[in-house]
Design a protein around this motif. Structure first.
Motif, PDB file in Angstrom:
ATOM      1  N   LYS A   1       0.912  -1.255  -0.082  1.00 27.31           N
ATOM      2  CA  LYS A   1       0.030  -0.073   0.086  1.00 27.31           C
ATOM      3  C   LYS A   1       0.735   1.354   0.021  1.00 27.31           C
ATOM      4  O   LYS A   1       0.498   2.296  -0.582  1.00 27.31           O
ATOM      5  CB  LYS A   1      -0.906  -0.003   1.179  1.00 27.31           C
ATOM      6  CG  LYS A   1      -2.053   1.164   1.197  1.00 27.31           C
ATOM      7  CD  LYS A   1      -2.673   1.195   2.516  1.00 27.31           C
ATOM      8  CE  LYS A   1      -3.886  -0.179   2.563  1.00 27.31           C
ATOM      9  NZ  LYS A   1      -4.626  -0.213   3.747  1.00 27.31           N
TER      10      LYS A   1
ATOM     11  N   ILE B   1       2.031   1.885  -3.408  1.00 28.95           N
ATOM     12  CA  ILE B   1       0.937   2.519  -4.475  1.00 28.95           C
ATOM     13  C   ILE B   1       0.792   3.738  -4.016  1.00 28.95           C
ATOM     14  O   ILE B   1       0.511   4.627  -5.065  1.00 28.95           O
ATOM     15  CB  ILE B   1      -0.161   1.526  -4.058  1.00 28.95           C
ATOM     16  CG1 ILE B   1       0.178  -0.081  -4.797  1.00 28.95           C
ATOM     17  CG2 ILE B   1      -1.396   2.000  -4.979  1.00 28.95           C
ATOM     18  CD1 ILE B   1      -1.103  -0.799  -4.490  1.00 28.95           C
ATOM     19  N   VAL B   2       0.558   4.173  -2.814  1.00 32.29           N
ATOM     20  CA  VAL B   2       0.218   5.537  -2.482  1.00 32.29           C
ATOM     21  C   VAL B   2       1.381   6.516  -2.997  1.00 32.29           C
ATOM     22  O   VAL B   2       0.909   7.629  -3.666  1.00 32.29           O
ATOM     23  CB  VAL B   2      -0.077   5.874  -0.670  1.00 32.29           C
ATOM     24  CG1 VAL B   2       0.192   7.156  -0.614  1.00 32.29           C
ATOM     25  CG2 VAL B   2      -1.169   5.046  -0.481  1.00 32.29           C
TER      26      VAL B   2
ATOM     27  N   SER C   1       1.146   6.757  -6.842  1.00 33.91           N
ATOM     28  CA  SER C   1       0.240   7.571  -7.132  1.00 33.91           C
ATOM     29  C   SER C   1       0.474   9.076  -6.999  1.00 33.91           C
ATOM     30  O   SER C   1      -0.077   9.872  -7.814  1.00 33.91           O
ATOM     31  CB  SER C   1      -1.048   7.095  -6.730  1.00 33.91           C
ATOM     32  OG  SER C   1      -1.227   5.727  -6.674  1.00 33.91           O
ATOM     33  N   LEU C   2       0.844   9.423  -5.948  1.00 36.00           N
ATOM     34  CA  LEU C   2       1.085  10.840  -5.392  1.00 36.00           C
ATOM     35  C   LEU C   2       2.157  11.461  -6.536  1.00 36.00           C
ATOM     36  O   LEU C   2       2.162  12.590  -6.878  1.00 36.00           O
ATOM     37  CB  LEU C   2       1.557  11.072  -4.027  1.00 36.00           C
ATOM     38  CG  LEU C   2       0.549  10.698  -2.853  1.00 36.00           C
ATOM     39  CD1 LEU C   2       1.109  10.859  -1.611  1.00 36.00           C
ATOM     40  CD2 LEU C   2      -0.516  11.623  -3.095  1.00 36.00           C
TER      41      LEU C   2
ATOM     42  N   GLY D   1       2.938  10.215  -9.544  1.00 39.79           N
ATOM     43  CA  GLY D   1       2.310  10.313 -10.708  1.00 39.79           C
ATOM     44  C   GLY D   1       1.633  11.585 -10.840  1.00 39.79           C
ATOM     45  O   GLY D   1       1.435  12.430 -12.003  1.00 39.79           O
ATOM     46  N   THR D   2       0.663  12.033  -9.879  1.00 43.01           N
ATOM     47  CA  THR D   2      -0.276  13.077 -10.135  1.00 43.01           C
ATOM     48  C   THR D   2       0.394  14.446  -9.913  1.00 43.01           C
ATOM     49  O   THR D   2       0.152  15.320 -10.768  1.00 43.01           O
ATOM     50  CB  THR D   2      -1.091  13.046  -8.689  1.00 43.01           C
ATOM     51  OG1 THR D   2      -2.026  11.804  -8.708  1.00 43.01           O
ATOM     52  CG2 THR D   2      -2.142  14.226  -8.691  1.00 43.01           C
TER      53      THR D   2
END
Length: 201
Positions: A151, A154-155, A158-159, A161-162
């Motif tokens: 997890k 993934i977090v 994701s952050l 990439g954003t």
């Protein structure tokens, strides 16, 4: 040199081969990026009605092709053979290639400060590669998939990439609102005349 198979394990790529492949791939990538840059400058020097999009400019397409190809294949070999502590300095070496090709293909000024900075980057990369190697365990594909599925990873990804997407959007908006003359104007040096891309066939 490729290693031999032991105990049924697949052959391993030696660190020396990985470094050579990384340097060559970095060289080709920088050449591709510089070709794309030159294509942009040549296109900008044309009258508005004669300018072409990237997909219709052979020089840009060729530069993008060799950049993409060397990036994919070079990354595969480097990740398979080199520890992370060597991958980072190899990435810094691309700055040296960029400066070299900018001088050869674009006619950029290569001042003594840039030469000094280039040697600093190269020296730092060499020192990291020599003294930064530490033993690290070898992970199987199952181990990597399990680590990628955590997890926290993934977090984080994701952050990341954003954040990168937001930066790209802001950069695109800023470039669309800033005049081209302001972006490419350099008061410190005289502009270098570029040949028309149509003259190269």
């Amino acid at each position: 040199m490729l290693g031999t198979m032991t105990n049924g394990d697949p052959p391993q790529i030696s660190v020396a081969v990985g470094i050579v492949i990384g340097l060559v791939a970095s060289l080709i990538q920088s050449a591709g990026l510089t070709m794309q840059r030159k294509s942009h400058l040549m296109n900008e020097s044309l009258p508005e009605e004669e300018r072409k999009p990237e997909r219709r400019r052979p020089l840009w397409l060729f530069g993008f092709t060799i950049f993409f190809t060397s990036n994919v294949f070079g990354s595969v070999f480097q990740i398979a053979s080199l520890p992370v502590v060597i991958l980072a300095p190899l990435g810094a070496v691309s700055l040296l290639w960029n400066a070299l090709f900018a001088k050869l293909l674009l006619g950029d000024v290569f001042s003594r400060y840039m030469i000094f900075g280039t040697f600093l980057i190269a020296g730092g990369a060499v020192l990291i590669a020599i003294f930064g190697i530490v033993p690290e365990p070898t992970h199987s594909l199952e181990d990597l998939l399990r680590l990628f599925g955590r997890k926290t990873f993934i977090v984080y990804f994701s952050l990341l990439g954003t954040f990168l997407a937001i930066i790209l959007i802001i950069t695109h908006i800023a470039e669309s609102r800033i005049p081209v003359e302001f972006i490419y104007d350099s008061p410190a040096t005289e502009p270098v005349p570029l040949p028309r891309e149509s003259d190269n066939g």
